[in-house]
Design an enzyme around this catalytic site. Structure first.
Site, PDB file in Angstrom:
ATOM      1  N   ASN A 209       0.845  -1.197   0.000  1.00  0.00           N
ATOM      2  CA  ASN A 209       0.000   0.000   0.000  1.00  0.00           C
ATOM      3  C   ASN A 209       0.875   1.239   0.000  1.00  0.00           C
ATOM      4  O   ASN A 209       2.100   1.132   0.036  1.00  0.00           O
ATOM      5  CB  ASN A 209      -0.965  -0.024   1.198  1.00  0.00           C
ATOM      6  CG  ASN A 209      -0.203  -0.078   2.507  1.00  0.00           C
ATOM      7  OD1 ASN A 209       0.493   0.858   2.872  1.00  0.00           O
ATOM      8  ND2 ASN A 209      -0.315  -1.205   3.204  1.00  0.00           N
ATOM      9  N   ASP A 279      -4.370  -6.590   5.347  1.00  0.00           N
ATOM     10  CA  ASP A 279      -5.338  -7.417   6.073  1.00  0.00           C
ATOM     11  C   ASP A 279      -5.291  -8.874   5.634  1.00  0.00           C
ATOM     12  O   ASP A 279      -5.642  -9.765   6.393  1.00  0.00           O
ATOM     13  CB  ASP A 279      -6.750  -6.855   5.869  1.00  0.00           C
ATOM     14  CG  ASP A 279      -6.926  -5.512   6.580  1.00  0.00           C
ATOM     15  OD1 ASP A 279      -6.454  -5.412   7.729  1.00  0.00           O
ATOM     16  OD2 ASP A 279      -7.493  -4.576   5.980  1.00  0.00           O
ATOM     17  N   ASP A 308      -4.016  -9.753  13.471  1.00  0.00           N
ATOM     18  CA  ASP A 308      -4.144  -8.339  13.835  1.00  0.00           C
ATOM     19  C   ASP A 308      -3.110  -8.071  14.927  1.00  0.00           C
ATOM     20  O   ASP A 308      -3.254  -8.517  16.071  1.00  0.00           O
ATOM     21  CB  ASP A 308      -5.565  -8.037  14.326  1.00  0.00           C
ATOM     22  CG  ASP A 308      -5.768  -6.541  14.485  1.00  0.00           C
ATOM     23  OD1 ASP A 308      -4.934  -5.900  15.168  1.00  0.00           O
ATOM     24  OD2 ASP A 308      -6.737  -6.011  13.913  1.00  0.00           O
ATOM     25  N   LYS A 339     -13.698   1.112  16.418  1.00  0.00           N
ATOM     26  CA  LYS A 339     -12.432   0.406  16.151  1.00  0.00           C
ATOM     27  C   LYS A 339     -11.595   0.315  17.433  1.00  0.00           C
ATOM     28  O   LYS A 339     -10.994  -0.703  17.725  1.00  0.00           O
ATOM     29  CB  LYS A 339     -11.649   1.131  15.046  1.00  0.00           C
ATOM     30  CG  LYS A 339     -10.439   0.371  14.566  1.00  0.00           C
ATOM     31  CD  LYS A 339      -9.816   0.993  13.326  1.00  0.00           C
ATOM     32  CE  LYS A 339     -10.500   0.544  12.050  1.00  0.00           C
ATOM     33  NZ  LYS A 339      -9.859   1.053  10.848  1.00  0.00           N
ATOM     34  N   LYS A 343     -10.475  -3.235  18.993  1.00  0.00           N
ATOM     35  CA  LYS A 343      -9.062  -3.601  19.134  1.00  0.00           C
ATOM     36  C   LYS A 343      -8.646  -3.710  20.598  1.00  0.00           C
ATOM     37  O   LYS A 343      -7.562  -4.182  20.904  1.00  0.00           O
ATOM     38  CB  LYS A 343      -8.177  -2.556  18.436  1.00  0.00           C
ATOM     39  CG  LYS A 343      -8.500  -2.342  16.974  1.00  0.00           C
ATOM     40  CD  LYS A 343      -7.470  -2.937  16.062  1.00  0.00           C
ATOM     41  CE  LYS A 343      -7.888  -2.760  14.610  1.00  0.00           C
ATOM     42  NZ  LYS A 343      -6.954  -3.381  13.687  1.00  0.00           N
TER      43      LYS A 343
HETATM   44  N1  CTP Z   1      -3.375  -3.155  12.584  1.00  0.00           N
HETATM   45  C1  CTP Z   1      -2.543  -4.184  13.000  1.00  0.00           C
HETATM   46  N2  CTP Z   1      -2.597  -5.392  12.368  1.00  0.00           N
HETATM   47  C2  CTP Z   1      -3.440  -5.605  11.350  1.00  0.00           C
HETATM   48  C3  CTP Z   1      -4.291  -4.557  10.910  1.00  0.00           C
HETATM   49  C4  CTP Z   1      -4.223  -3.340  11.551  1.00  0.00           C
HETATM   50  O1  CTP Z   1      -1.764  -3.990  13.923  1.00  0.00           O
HETATM   51  N3  CTP Z   1      -3.464  -6.787  10.762  1.00  0.00           N
HETATM   52  C5  CTP Z   1      -3.336  -1.878  13.302  1.00  0.00           C
HETATM   53  C6  CTP Z   1      -2.823  -0.713  12.488  1.00  0.00           C
HETATM   54  O2  CTP Z   1      -1.412  -0.574  12.632  1.00  0.00           O
HETATM   55  C7  CTP Z   1      -3.573   0.454  13.093  1.00  0.00           C
HETATM   56  C8  CTP Z   1      -4.877  -0.152  13.536  1.00  0.00           C
HETATM   57  O3  CTP Z   1      -4.642  -1.553  13.644  1.00  0.00           O
HETATM   58  O4  CTP Z   1      -2.948   0.924  14.275  1.00  0.00           O
HETATM   59  C9  CTP Z   1      -6.041   0.099  12.627  1.00  0.00           C
HETATM   60  O5  CTP Z   1      -5.730  -0.246  11.310  1.00  0.00           O
HETATM   61  P1  CTP Z   1      -6.831  -0.138  10.167  1.00  0.00           P
HETATM   62  O6  CTP Z   1      -6.217  -0.627   8.895  1.00  0.00           O
HETATM   63  O7  CTP Z   1      -7.450   1.216  10.196  1.00  0.00           O
HETATM   64  O8  CTP Z   1      -7.904  -1.130  10.716  1.00  0.00           O
HETATM   65  P2  CTP Z   1      -8.311  -2.556  10.302  1.00  0.00           P
HETATM   66  O9  CTP Z   1      -8.342  -3.393  11.514  1.00  0.00           O
HETATM   67  O10 CTP Z   1      -7.508  -3.073   9.165  1.00  0.00           O
HETATM   68  O11 CTP Z   1      -9.838  -2.299   9.844  1.00  0.00           O
HETATM   69  P3  CTP Z   1     -10.430  -1.781   8.466  1.00  0.00           P
HETATM   70  O12 CTP Z   1      -9.304  -1.760   7.450  1.00  0.00           O
HETATM   71  O13 CTP Z   1     -11.484  -2.750   8.148  1.00  0.00           O
HETATM   72  O14 CTP Z   1     -10.971  -0.403   8.748  1.00  0.00           O
END
Ligand code: CTP
Length: 404
Positions: A209, A279, A308, A339, A343
């Site tokens: 990304n 993800d 995650d 969120k 988390k």
């Molecule tokens: N994050 C993480 N591990 C993952 C996905 C996300 O540690 N596999 C962490 C990111 O570093 C950030 C937070 O979670 O601090 C939120 O990331 P974000 O991409 O906004 O959330 P997602 O859980 O991926 O949800 P979505 O993309 O569905 O909004």
């Protein structure tokens, strides 16, 4: 800027590294400081005062009896408004002088008569630095409350390699910024993720990304300035490692997760997840480059969810204080709060606007149990400083028995 309103007296002593002091003047000014250069007579054999005068836009002083300063009080006047005297390069001879409080030239007198902190960046060859007399003098300076920056190890002007080399100008400025920064995270151990992750499809292709890593790197730097021991787990980025930060490079989300868990093992006070983690991973990645004529049709990719990382760390027994970041395209406050709860973290930092990748500035929303707090548009370095203060306030004082 980080050294705004700081006035630095830069003492340049005789050594080949004096040429780097010219770049140092520039770097100090770039960071916002004003610089008054004072040279020893020996230094003028390496670089002329005219160079420093042109760079600093101020007269340069060498002589104790310089008539440009009223009442022959240069030794008092020049350091009166200074926030620090920085000696860079500091020769073995000058370090010996400082250790003994000698005041037989202008710079020596300024140091003895000062009321501000004295910071010293040694520069000499390996034999001189390791000489017991020089080591004794350096130890005496530390005991007297003088701060030493470096020296570094590496190639030397004499053709040798070893300790004694002056820190690079940018690294000296980093040390100076850290010196003036409030020690809000002193003794804290911090783990930060930054940048994108990369999920391979085959040996030459992958899914990633547009995260630049700038915010995570700025936070690592600000935490370091605030006195923390920082481990930065970084996905692929072209950014330089902030001075004093331990960097662990990874590619995939799984590698990032394993590196974070290893970094948090033992003791970790604070985990900040800034990385834009993929993800999903590709489960049918090919060990060989996928060739069009071998596949025949459009290739199909299969995916599995990645761990995650933030949620995993937040659920650890004795988890560190966890801070998440979020990029949401709509209803920031509501989505951010849900969120944060999902988390299981006390603080979530939401990026306002989703076009923040790669930019040098940003605008944030802090979401915690108390509610929502906006932080206005600023550079990522400035935001990192504000965030460190916000996080430190929430962390509170280390509990008795905490390390260190
Ligand atoms: N994050 C993480 N591990 C993952 C996905 C996300 O540690 N596999 C962490 C990111 O570093 C950030 C937070 O979670 O601090 C939120 O990331 P974000 O991409 O906004 O959330 P997602 O859980 O991926 O949800 P979505 O993309 O569905 O909004």
């Amino acid at each position: 800027m980080e050294l705004d309103k700081r006035h630095i007296v830069l003492g340049v002593t005789g050594g080949i590294a004096a040429y780097k002091a010219a770049e140092l003047v520039r770097e100090l000014q770039r960071a916002g400081a004003t610089v008054q250069v004072v040279m020893t007579r020996a230094a003028t054999h390496f670089v002329t005062p005219v160079t420093f005068q042109a760079l600093s836009s101020r007269p340069v002083f060498v002589d104790q009896w310089d008539e440009r300063v009223a009442n022959n009080m240069a030794h008092i006047e020049l350091s009166r408004a200074a926030d620090a005297i920085l000696i860079a390069p500091a020769s073995a001879d000058f370090i010996g002088k400082l250790a003994n409080g000698l005041a037989d030239d202008l710079l020596g007198t300024l140091c003895v008569a000062r009321e501000c902190p004295l910071l010293v960046a040694p520069a000499m060859n390996r034999q001189m630095w390791t000489n017991p007399a020089v080591q004794r003098n350096a130890a005496q300076l530390r005991a007297d409350g003088v701060t030493l920056f470096g020296p570094d190890s590496g190639d030397q002007a004499c053709g040798e390699t070893g300790p004694g080399r002056m820190l690079e100008p940018a690294a000296i400025v980093e040390e100076l910024v850290a010196f003036f920064a409030p020690p809000l995270l002193a003794g804290r151990r911090v783990v930060i993720t930054a940048g994108p992750t990369y999920e391979p499809i085959d040996p030459v292709r992958g899914i990633t990304n547009r995260s630049s890593g700038k915010m995570g790197f700025a936070l690592a730097r600000a935490c370091r300035h605030a006195g923390a021991e920082v481990q930065l787990v970084a996905g692929p980025t072209a950014l330089d490692t902030p001075a004093g930060v331990t960097r662990i490079d990874v590619q995939t989300a799984r590698e990032m997760c394993a590196a974070v868990l290893a970094a948090c093992a033992g003791h970790c006070d604070l985990f900040i997840a800034v990385a834009a983690v993929a993800d999903w991973q590709v489960t049918n990645a090919s060990a060989r480059k996928i060739k069009k004529d071998e596949v025949g049709t459009t290739p199909e990719l299969a995916f599995a969810e990645n761990p995650d990382i933030l949620q995993t760390v937040a659920a650890l027994p004795g988890a560190p204080y966890c801070v998440g970041f979020a990029a949401e395209s709509e209803d920031l406050a509501r989505n951010g709060e849900s969120k944060r709860r999902r988390k299981g973290v006390p603080l979530l930092v939401a990026n306002i606007g989703h076009e923040t990748f790669g930019r040098d500035d940003n605008e944030l929303l802090l979401i915690d149990e108390q509610g929502i707090k906006p932080i206005g548009r600023a550079s990522k370095d400035e935001l990192a400083r504000v965030l460190v203060a916000e996080i430190a306030g929430r962390l509170g004082k280390p509990a008795a028995g905490d390390t260190p």
